[in-house]
Scaffold this active site. Structure first.
Site, PDB file in Angstrom:
ATOM      1  N   TYR A 126      -1.827   0.111  10.271  1.00 55.39           N
ATOM      2  CA  TYR A 126      -2.067  -0.618   9.017  1.00 55.39           C
ATOM      3  C   TYR A 126      -0.831  -0.551   8.119  1.00 55.39           C
ATOM      4  O   TYR A 126      -0.321  -1.580   7.655  1.00 55.39           O
ATOM      5  CB  TYR A 126      -3.290  -0.030   8.297  1.00 55.39           C
ATOM      6  CG  TYR A 126      -3.435  -0.508   6.873  1.00 55.39           C
ATOM      7  CD1 TYR A 126      -3.648  -1.854   6.597  1.00 55.39           C
ATOM      8  CD2 TYR A 126      -3.329   0.381   5.802  1.00 55.39           C
ATOM      9  CE1 TYR A 126      -3.759  -2.305   5.291  1.00 55.39           C
ATOM     10  CE2 TYR A 126      -3.440  -0.059   4.501  1.00 55.39           C
ATOM     11  CZ  TYR A 126      -3.650  -1.397   4.242  1.00 55.39           C
ATOM     12  OH  TYR A 126      -3.745  -1.836   2.951  1.00 55.39           O
ATOM     13  N   THR A 157       0.814  -1.214   0.000  1.00 57.64           N
ATOM     14  CA  THR A 157       0.000   0.000   0.000  1.00 57.64           C
ATOM     15  C   THR A 157       0.848   1.265   0.000  1.00 57.64           C
ATOM     16  O   THR A 157       1.972   1.264   0.528  1.00 57.64           O
ATOM     17  CB  THR A 157      -0.897   0.014   1.262  1.00 57.64           C
ATOM     18  OG1 THR A 157      -1.510   1.302   1.385  1.00 57.64           O
ATOM     19  CG2 THR A 157      -0.108  -0.226   2.531  1.00 57.64           C
TER      20      THR A 157
END
Ligand code: UFG
Length: 322
Positions: A142, A118
């Site tokens: 995250y 990501t």
């Protein structure tokens, strides 16, 4: 030649589109998913094995049965806000789960993995466009979990690729799969919820950023273009390509207001807005350089923001309309 690929998280948004692309290229996807956030009805291009990446015995049995040549690893929790509240849950699912998977790969002699990473690994970038050599400085749990697994991969001796997605959007053009998160936190599906009458308005999280219209710029990338990059990354690994990360985005920044305006044009709905506080942890601009993916994978994203929103709208009506 063995064409079986284990796709963890293949019942999810990006994973299901990747399965369609894999099957279209002659691979045999086998989905491994615990269905905690994925949907069994989005698994349409191969077998579904229900299981958790933390379950070594189950992984062992599935590797034994299907004998994959490679793994595409999507399975993860991916809500930034939730990760701040429940960092241990993210550590366990994303980091320990991935380590369990890597262990199973080692036991079964599977040496190739394409990992779903990501833009969140960069945190607040020093500069834009973002290139892969910029430091990994995630600002939420995250992003930290994804960066940790990238580091594990770099030390693993495996043949690996980490694909760092920017803002995945859109849906399959045949409307066979698309985005379905519960709860939904992403801008485009929330905007489409307003157009569908499921929400009254969309909150704009901050309109006083130092950007052309005061709202945040993001690099939205069509999920079908993302899926195509996975097939290319897999083929490259099977061909002996070198390990490393690639950014996946268009290189074009689109503001929150531009998304809403485009959605108004696509849906014909007025889409009322309200201005809200800035959301904690939102960098003003996240736009990538995709030169490395272009050079090494021959990847050229071809679906502009209008197509992304039009495809998402078709899916959204089919999935959530009454
Ligand atoms: N936004 C709004 N209103 C909303 C929802 C979002 O104004 O109701 C804004 C956000 O502030 C942001 C933009 O719309 O400026 C996009 O927000 P999303 O939540 O759709 O996406 P993010 O850019 O926050 O997150 C995406 C991925 C994450 C990933 C991150 C990397 O969804 O998984 O990029 O920074 F971690």
């Amino acid at each position: 030649m063995n064409k079986t690929v284990l796709v963890t998280g293949g019942a999810g948004y990006v994973g299901s589109h990747a399965c369609k692309a894999l099957a279209a290229s002659g691979y045999v996807p086998v989905v491994y998913d615990n269905l905690s956030t994925g949907h069994a009805d989005l698994v349409q291009w191969g077998d579904l094995e229900v299981g958790d990446i933390l379950d070594s015995d189950r992984l062992d049995a599935v590797f034994e049965q299907h004998n994959p040549v490679a793994v595409l690893h999507f399975a993860a929790l991916s809500i930034v806000g939730e990760s701040v509240v429940k960092p241990d849950l993210y550590q366990r699912n994303n980091v320990q789960g991935s380590r369990c998977l890597l262990q199973a790969m080692a036991w079964h002699g599977v040496a190739r993995i394409v990992f779903s990473s990501t833009a969140a690994v960069y945190g607040v970038p020093m500069d834009v466009p973002i290139t892969e050599d910029m430091p990994k400085q995630p600002i939420n749990p995250y992003g930290e979990t994804k960066a940790a697994i990238e580091d594990d991969l770099a030390r693993s001796g495996l043949s690996w690729t980490a694909l760092r997605y920017f803002n995945a959007s859109g849906a399959d053009e045949d409307c066979q799969t698309g985005e379905h998160h519960t709860p939904e936190t992403h801008l485009i599906p929330l905007v489409l919820d307003v157009a569908l009458g499921r929400r009254e308005n969309i909150s704009i999280f901050g309109d006083d950023y130092e950007t052309p219209d005061g709202t945040c710029l993001r690099d939205y990338i069509h999920v079908t273009d993302l899926a195509d990059a996975h097939v290319r990354a897999l083929a490259r690994l099977l061909d002996g390509g070198k390990p490393g990360p690639f950014n996946l985005g268009t290189g074009i920044g689109t503001s929150v207001r531009e998304i809403i305006d485009t959605a108004r044009a696509v849906t014909g709905h007025a889409i009322p807005t309200v201005t809200a506080e800035r959301r904690a942890g939102d960098p003003p601009v996240l736009v990538c350089s995709n030169e490395a993916a272009s050079r090494e994978l021959g990847w050229r994203p071809s679906r502009a923001i209008e197509t992304q929103i039009a495809d998402a709208w078709r899916w959204h009506q089919a999935r959530f309309g009454s």
